[in-house]
Design a protein around this motif. Structure first.
Motif, PDB file in Angstrom:
ATOM      1  N   ALA A  35      60.018 -34.920  -4.214  1.00  0.00           N
ATOM      2  CA  ALA A  35      58.768 -35.473  -3.694  1.00  0.00           C
ATOM      3  C   ALA A  35      58.997 -36.251  -2.404  1.00  0.00           C
ATOM      4  CB  ALA A  35      58.101 -36.363  -4.741  1.00  0.00           C
ATOM      5  N   ARG A  36      60.181 -36.792  -2.185  1.00  0.00           N
ATOM      6  CA  ARG A  36      60.458 -37.596  -0.991  1.00  0.00           C
ATOM      7  C   ARG A  36      60.179 -36.811   0.285  1.00  0.00           C
ATOM      8  NH1 ARG A  36      59.875 -39.500   2.817  1.00  0.00           N
ATOM      9  NH2 ARG A  36      61.075 -40.983   4.026  1.00  0.00           N
ATOM     10  N   GLU A  37      60.504 -35.551   0.303  1.00  0.00           N
ATOM     11  CA  GLU A  37      60.231 -34.725   1.490  1.00  0.00           C
ATOM     12  C   GLU A  37      59.011 -33.829   1.300  1.00  0.00           C
ATOM     13  OE1 GLU A  37      63.758 -32.729   2.782  1.00  0.00           O
ATOM     14  OE2 GLU A  37      64.813 -34.611   3.142  1.00  0.00           O
ATOM     15  N   GLY A  38      58.753 -33.425   0.060  1.00  0.00           N
ATOM     16  CA  GLY A  38      57.634 -32.512  -0.202  1.00  0.00           C
ATOM     17  C   GLY A  38      56.277 -33.157  -0.059  1.00  0.00           C
ATOM     18  N   TRP A  39      56.115 -34.369  -0.592  1.00  0.00           N
ATOM     19  CA  TRP A  39      54.805 -35.016  -0.540  1.00  0.00           C
ATOM     20  C   TRP A  39      54.369 -35.360   0.879  1.00  0.00           C
ATOM     21  CZ3 TRP A  39      51.007 -34.451  -3.515  1.00  0.00           C
ATOM     22  CH2 TRP A  39      51.195 -34.237  -4.876  1.00  0.00           C
TER      23      TRP A  39
ATOM     24  N   LYS B  92      39.104 -41.454  -4.730  1.00  0.00           N
ATOM     25  CA  LYS B  92      39.624 -40.601  -3.664  1.00  0.00           C
ATOM     26  C   LYS B  92      40.842 -41.270  -3.033  1.00  0.00           C
ATOM     27  CE  LYS B  92      38.535 -38.127   0.434  1.00  0.00           C
ATOM     28  NZ  LYS B  92      37.692 -37.719   1.469  1.00  0.00           N
ATOM     29  N   ARG B  93      41.881 -40.491  -2.829  1.00  0.00           N
ATOM     30  CA  ARG B  93      43.109 -41.018  -2.224  1.00  0.00           C
ATOM     31  C   ARG B  93      42.943 -41.128  -0.717  1.00  0.00           C
ATOM     32  NH1 ARG B  93      46.968 -42.698  -5.873  1.00  0.00           N
ATOM     33  NH2 ARG B  93      48.138 -42.894  -3.969  1.00  0.00           N
ATOM     34  N   ASN B  94      43.598 -42.121  -0.145  1.00  0.00           N
ATOM     35  CA  ASN B  94      43.665 -42.263   1.302  1.00  0.00           C
ATOM     36  C   ASN B  94      44.981 -41.626   1.730  1.00  0.00           C
ATOM     37  OD1 ASN B  94      44.277 -43.136   3.923  1.00  0.00           O
ATOM     38  ND2 ASN B  94      43.131 -45.021   3.666  1.00  0.00           N
ATOM     39  N   LEU B  95      44.906 -40.418   2.245  1.00  0.00           N
ATOM     40  CA  LEU B  95      46.122 -39.672   2.571  1.00  0.00           C
ATOM     41  C   LEU B  95      46.941 -40.346   3.660  1.00  0.00           C
ATOM     42  CD1 LEU B  95      44.830 -35.998   2.388  1.00  0.00           C
ATOM     43  CD2 LEU B  95      46.145 -37.257   0.693  1.00  0.00           C
ATOM     44  N   HIS B  96      46.283 -40.991   4.601  1.00  0.00           N
ATOM     45  CA  HIS B  96      47.021 -41.682   5.666  1.00  0.00           C
ATOM     46  C   HIS B  96      47.829 -42.842   5.081  1.00  0.00           C
ATOM     47  CE1 HIS B  96      45.288 -39.446   9.014  1.00  0.00           C
ATOM     48  NE2 HIS B  96      44.136 -39.505   8.374  1.00  0.00           N
ATOM     49  N   ALA B  97      47.227 -43.604   4.163  1.00  0.00           N
ATOM     50  CA  ALA B  97      47.940 -44.714   3.520  1.00  0.00           C
ATOM     51  C   ALA B  97      49.065 -44.180   2.635  1.00  0.00           C
ATOM     52  CB  ALA B  97      46.973 -45.570   2.703  1.00  0.00           C
ATOM     53  N   ASP B  98      48.797 -43.112   1.900  1.00  0.00           N
ATOM     54  CA  ASP B  98      49.835 -42.517   1.047  1.00  0.00           C
ATOM     55  C   ASP B  98      51.005 -42.002   1.884  1.00  0.00           C
ATOM     56  OD1 ASP B  98      48.371 -43.076  -1.221  1.00  0.00           O
ATOM     57  OD2 ASP B  98      47.590 -41.038  -1.450  1.00  0.00           O
ATOM     58  N   LEU B  99      50.691 -41.397   3.014  1.00  0.00           N
ATOM     59  CA  LEU B  99      51.738 -40.889   3.893  1.00  0.00           C
ATOM     60  C   LEU B  99      52.576 -42.041   4.441  1.00  0.00           C
ATOM     61  CD1 LEU B  99      53.080 -38.522   5.330  1.00  0.00           C
ATOM     62  CD2 LEU B  99      51.316 -38.674   7.091  1.00  0.00           C
ATOM     63  N   ALA B 100      51.937 -43.143   4.795  1.00  0.00           N
ATOM     64  CA  ALA B 100      52.673 -44.314   5.291  1.00  0.00           C
ATOM     65  C   ALA B 100      53.622 -44.847   4.219  1.00  0.00           C
ATOM     66  CB  ALA B 100      51.699 -45.402   5.734  1.00  0.00           C
ATOM     67  N   ILE B 101      53.191 -44.842   2.968  1.00  0.00           N
ATOM     68  CA  ILE B 101      54.063 -45.275   1.864  1.00  0.00           C
ATOM     69  C   ILE B 101      55.270 -44.357   1.766  1.00  0.00           C
ATOM     70  CG2 ILE B 101      54.224 -45.442  -0.662  1.00  0.00           C
ATOM     71  CD1 ILE B 101      51.237 -46.375  -0.593  1.00  0.00           C
ATOM     72  N   CYS B 102      55.030 -43.057   1.831  1.00  0.00           N
ATOM     73  CA  CYS B 102      56.134 -42.087   1.750  1.00  0.00           C
ATOM     74  C   CYS B 102      57.121 -42.284   2.899  1.00  0.00           C
ATOM     75  CB  CYS B 102      55.590 -40.658   1.803  1.00  0.00           C
ATOM     76  SG  CYS B 102      54.703 -40.134   0.336  1.00  0.00           S
TER      77      CYS B 102
ATOM     78  N   MET C 240      50.963 -33.922   2.474  1.00  0.00           N
ATOM     79  CA  MET C 240      49.914 -34.822   2.986  1.00  0.00           C
ATOM     80  C   MET C 240      49.576 -34.511   4.440  1.00  0.00           C
ATOM     81  SD  MET C 240      50.758 -38.450   1.286  1.00  0.00           S
ATOM     82  CE  MET C 240      51.718 -38.373  -0.198  1.00  0.00           C
ATOM     83  N   ARG C 241      50.582 -34.211   5.245  1.00  0.00           N
ATOM     84  CA  ARG C 241      50.308 -33.852   6.642  1.00  0.00           C
ATOM     85  C   ARG C 241      49.453 -32.579   6.711  1.00  0.00           C
ATOM     86  NH1 ARG C 241      55.278 -36.488   7.432  1.00  0.00           N
ATOM     87  NH2 ARG C 241      56.565 -34.720   6.881  1.00  0.00           N
ATOM     88  N   ILE C 242      49.767 -31.620   5.858  1.00  0.00           N
ATOM     89  CA  ILE C 242      48.984 -30.378   5.807  1.00  0.00           C
ATOM     90  C   ILE C 242      47.552 -30.685   5.362  1.00  0.00           C
ATOM     91  CG2 ILE C 242      48.711 -28.189   4.562  1.00  0.00           C
ATOM     92  CD1 ILE C 242      51.849 -28.056   4.561  1.00  0.00           C
ATOM     93  N   ALA C 243      47.402 -31.529   4.330  1.00  0.00           N
ATOM     94  CA  ALA C 243      46.064 -31.876   3.831  1.00  0.00           C
ATOM     95  C   ALA C 243      45.270 -32.647   4.881  1.00  0.00           C
ATOM     96  CB  ALA C 243      46.176 -32.698   2.543  1.00  0.00           C
ATOM     97  N   ILE C 244      45.911 -33.566   5.592  1.00  0.00           N
ATOM     98  CA  ILE C 244      45.232 -34.332   6.645  1.00  0.00           C
ATOM     99  C   ILE C 244      44.746 -33.387   7.743  1.00  0.00           C
ATOM    100  CG2 ILE C 244      45.639 -35.987   8.518  1.00  0.00           C
ATOM    101  CD1 ILE C 244      47.455 -37.539   6.481  1.00  0.00           C
ATOM    102  N   ALA C 245      45.593 -32.462   8.134  1.00  0.00           N
ATOM    103  CA  ALA C 245      45.194 -31.482   9.163  1.00  0.00           C
ATOM    104  C   ALA C 245      44.056 -30.604   8.655  1.00  0.00           C
ATOM    105  CB  ALA C 245      46.398 -30.625   9.573  1.00  0.00           C
ATOM    106  N   ALA C 246      44.120 -30.206   7.384  1.00  0.00           N
ATOM    107  CA  ALA C 246      43.064 -29.366   6.808  1.00  0.00           C
ATOM    108  C   ALA C 246      41.738 -30.122   6.741  1.00  0.00           C
ATOM    109  CB  ALA C 246      43.466 -28.879   5.420  1.00  0.00           C
TER     110      ALA C 246
END
Length: 147
Positions: free
Chosen positions: A59-63, A2-12, A67-73
């Protein structure tokens, strides 16, 4: 895994700020570095295929947005699941209370029926009146589909 969306978002968000663009013109001289991804100022990466360069740039702006949408969902899903559990417990409590009320109603009706004369005219007593009222209420509840 399972991905950690918060960590992935921080990388982006730590990566070179966008917007980025993929240059569709092939760069001559190196067949492994053909399509550049650029900022407004400089090239930041080169890819073998234009589709990969385009994906990287978009992907730089899309991902981060996805991720923000997925975190909110996920947060909304968690909130709704918690609310559903609470409401299920409440419903179970109400169902238990309703069963208790029906049992008490039946016991009360037995007492009233035992003390009613079943007669008419002068032989009628308060229990006969209560029994008639209870029968009327049961009839109304049955007609409403609640019983």
């Amino acid at each position: 895994m399972k991905r950690n969306l918060h960590a992935d978002l921080a990388i982006c968000e730590a990566a070179t700020p966008g917007p980025l663009s993929a240059d569709a013109d092939e760069w001559p001289g190196n067949e492994n570095l053909r399509y550049w991804v650029n900022t407004h100022e400089d090239g930041i990466g080169c890819f073998l295929a234009y589709e990969d360069a385009k994906f990287f740039a978009e992907a730089r702006e899309g991902w981060p947005e996805a991720m923000r949408i997925a975190i909110a969902a996920e947060a909304e899903n968690k909130r709704l699941r918690t609310e559903l559990k609470v409401e299920s417990l409440r419903a179970a409590e109400w169902e238990g209370a309703a069963i208790g009320c029906v049992e008490m109603w039946r016991k009360l009706r037995e007492v009233v029926l035992t003390n009613a004369t079943g007669g008419g005219g002068e032989n009628i007593n308060d229990y006969d009146i209560m029994l008639n009222v209870m029968d009327d209420i049961e009839s109304e509840v049955s007609e409403d589909g609640a019983a």
